[in-house]
Design an enzyme around this catalytic site. Structure first.
Site, PDB file in Angstrom:
ATOM      1  N   ASP A 283       0.875  -1.067   0.123  1.00 44.70           N
ATOM      2  CA  ASP A 283      -0.032   0.052  -0.009  1.00 44.70           C
ATOM      3  C   ASP A 283       1.054   1.233   0.156  1.00 44.70           C
ATOM      4  O   ASP A 283       1.934   1.217   0.769  1.00 44.70           O
ATOM      5  CB  ASP A 283      -0.921  -0.137   1.050  1.00 44.70           C
ATOM      6  CG  ASP A 283      -1.980   0.924   1.156  1.00 44.70           C
ATOM      7  OD1 ASP A 283      -1.787   2.154   1.008  1.00 44.70           O
ATOM      8  OD2 ASP A 283      -3.240   0.596   1.196  1.00 44.70           O
ATOM      9  N   ILE A 284       0.561   2.062  -0.745  1.00 44.97           N
ATOM     10  CA  ILE A 284       1.433   3.278  -1.020  1.00 44.97           C
ATOM     11  C   ILE A 284       1.452   4.384   0.248  1.00 44.97           C
ATOM     12  O   ILE A 284       2.131   5.132   0.243  1.00 44.97           O
ATOM     13  CB  ILE A 284       1.166   3.951  -2.043  1.00 44.97           C
ATOM     14  CG1 ILE A 284       2.249   4.735  -2.787  1.00 44.97           C
ATOM     15  CG2 ILE A 284      -0.010   4.775  -2.362  1.00 44.97           C
ATOM     16  CD1 ILE A 284       3.449   4.090  -3.356  1.00 44.97           C
TER      17      ILE A 284
ATOM     18  N   GLU B 276     -12.228   3.486  -1.556  1.00 42.92           N
ATOM     19  CA  GLU B 276     -11.692   4.342  -2.195  1.00 42.92           C
ATOM     20  C   GLU B 276     -11.267   3.695  -3.515  1.00 42.92           C
ATOM     21  O   GLU B 276     -11.393   4.507  -4.658  1.00 42.92           O
ATOM     22  CB  GLU B 276     -10.172   4.571  -1.360  1.00 42.92           C
ATOM     23  CG  GLU B 276      -9.643   5.699  -2.073  1.00 42.92           C
ATOM     24  CD  GLU B 276      -8.058   5.817  -1.572  1.00 42.92           C
ATOM     25  OE1 GLU B 276      -7.972   5.625  -0.359  1.00 42.92           O
ATOM     26  OE2 GLU B 276      -6.945   5.890  -2.273  1.00 42.92           O
TER      27      GLU B 276
ATOM     28  N   HIS C  26      -9.952  -5.535  -2.877  1.00 44.42           N
ATOM     29  CA  HIS C  26      -8.502  -5.752  -2.211  1.00 44.42           C
ATOM     30  C   HIS C  26      -8.744  -6.114  -0.655  1.00 44.42           C
ATOM     31  O   HIS C  26      -9.464  -5.660   0.014  1.00 44.42           O
ATOM     32  CB  HIS C  26      -7.704  -4.576  -2.458  1.00 44.42           C
ATOM     33  CG  HIS C  26      -8.375  -3.154  -2.191  1.00 44.42           C
ATOM     34  ND1 HIS C  26      -9.236  -2.680  -2.753  1.00 44.42           N
ATOM     35  CD2 HIS C  26      -8.181  -2.633  -0.927  1.00 44.42           C
ATOM     36  CE1 HIS C  26      -9.471  -1.517  -2.476  1.00 44.42           C
ATOM     37  NE2 HIS C  26      -8.709  -1.475  -1.199  1.00 44.42           N
TER      38      HIS C  26
ATOM     39  N   HIS D 103      -6.464  -5.717   2.646  1.00 45.86           N
ATOM     40  CA  HIS D 103      -5.332  -4.909   3.286  1.00 45.86           C
ATOM     41  C   HIS D 103      -4.699  -6.177   4.539  1.00 45.86           C
ATOM     42  O   HIS D 103      -5.643  -6.623   5.296  1.00 45.86           O
ATOM     43  CB  HIS D 103      -5.648  -3.822   4.339  1.00 45.86           C
ATOM     44  CG  HIS D 103      -6.204  -2.601   3.406  1.00 45.86           C
ATOM     45  ND1 HIS D 103      -5.670  -1.575   3.018  1.00 45.86           N
ATOM     46  CD2 HIS D 103      -7.554  -2.475   2.891  1.00 45.86           C
ATOM     47  CE1 HIS D 103      -6.427  -0.687   2.175  1.00 45.86           C
ATOM     48  NE2 HIS D 103      -7.462  -1.303   2.426  1.00 45.86           N
TER      49      HIS D 103
HETATM   50  P1  5GP Z   1      -9.789   1.260   0.136  1.00 46.87           P
HETATM   51  O1  5GP Z   1     -10.386   1.412  -1.002  1.00 46.87           O
HETATM   52  O2  5GP Z   1      -9.778   0.083   1.024  1.00 46.87           O
HETATM   53  O3  5GP Z   1     -10.550   2.220   1.214  1.00 46.87           O
HETATM   54  O4  5GP Z   1      -8.411   2.189   0.207  1.00 46.87           O
HETATM   55  C1  5GP Z   1      -7.493   1.962  -1.024  1.00 46.87           C
HETATM   56  C2  5GP Z   1      -6.239   1.668  -0.715  1.00 46.87           C
HETATM   57  O5  5GP Z   1      -5.495   1.690  -1.573  1.00 46.87           O
HETATM   58  C3  5GP Z   1      -5.481   2.918   0.229  1.00 46.87           C
HETATM   59  O6  5GP Z   1      -5.029   2.292   1.418  1.00 46.87           O
HETATM   60  C4  5GP Z   1      -4.516   3.537  -0.563  1.00 46.87           C
HETATM   61  O7  5GP Z   1      -3.427   4.088   0.101  1.00 46.87           O
HETATM   62  C5  5GP Z   1      -4.076   2.368  -1.494  1.00 46.87           C
HETATM   63  N1  5GP Z   1      -3.595   2.799  -2.921  1.00 46.87           N
HETATM   64  C6  5GP Z   1      -4.596   3.771  -3.553  1.00 46.87           C
HETATM   65  N2  5GP Z   1      -4.021   4.077  -4.897  1.00 46.87           N
HETATM   66  C7  5GP Z   1      -2.983   3.289  -4.879  1.00 46.87           C
HETATM   67  C8  5GP Z   1      -2.096   3.082  -5.706  1.00 46.87           C
HETATM   68  O8  5GP Z   1      -2.098   3.774  -7.085  1.00 46.87           O
HETATM   69  N3  5GP Z   1      -0.847   2.263  -5.368  1.00 46.87           N
HETATM   70  C9  5GP Z   1      -0.801   1.795  -4.138  1.00 46.87           C
HETATM   71  N4  5GP Z   1       0.339   0.849  -4.043  1.00 46.87           N
HETATM   72  N5  5GP Z   1      -1.682   1.934  -3.279  1.00 46.87           N
HETATM   73  C10 5GP Z   1      -2.784   2.539  -3.646  1.00 46.87           C
END
Ligand code: 5GP
Length: 130
Positions: free
Chosen positions: A29-30, A88, A93, A95
């Protein structure tokens, strides 16, 4: 249009890759909650994790298990926590986050700022335990 995660799988957007097989892909995760915070995704473009077939969801969980065990060896912790949000990025995915306490799983926590070198080292440390 392809999701950002599909573009990562395709190599169009760089990532710190941890592992992949024919169906699944794991990368850092970035915006990590902790060193070792990894995302596991299906290569199949599905938004909601629970829209995956039973067989695909089961296989993804087994793939994630191996990554989690490697994270735990690379980054000693009480347990590796697993969370599913998906609010987001519309590409399913999981975590995986090394935890010392319950608070480490709070997604409202400030995220770590790691350098490129640090991210490379984290990914290499997990890969070395696979
Ligand atoms: P969620 O959809 O589970 O709420 O969050 C999406 C996760 O993906 C976040 O923790 C965010 O930091 C990660 N994320 C979003 N865009 C990117 C990306 O382009 N590269 C990486 N490695 N992680 C990402």
């Amino acid at each position: 249009m392809a999701t950002i995660f599909s573009r990562i799988v395709a190599g169009e957007i760089p990532c710190y890759k941890v592992a992949e097989d024919e169906r699944f892909f794991a990368f850092l995760d970035i915006n990590p909650l902790a060193k070792g915070h990894t995302l596991v995704i299906p290569k199949q473009e599905v938004d909601y994790l629970f829209d995956l077939s039973d067989a695909d969801l089961a296989a993804m969980q087994v793939f994630a298990k191996h990554i989690a065990l490697a994270i735990g060896k690379a980054f000693p912790c009480r347990k590796v926590g697993q969370a599913v949000l998906g609010l987001e990025v519309p590409h399913a995915h999981i975590h995986l986050v090394p935890m010392q306490s319950e608070k480490d799983m709070l997604f409202s926590n400030p995220k770590l700022k790691l350098t490129d070198q640090e991210f490379q080292a984290v990914a290499a440390a997990i890969r070395a335990e696979l």
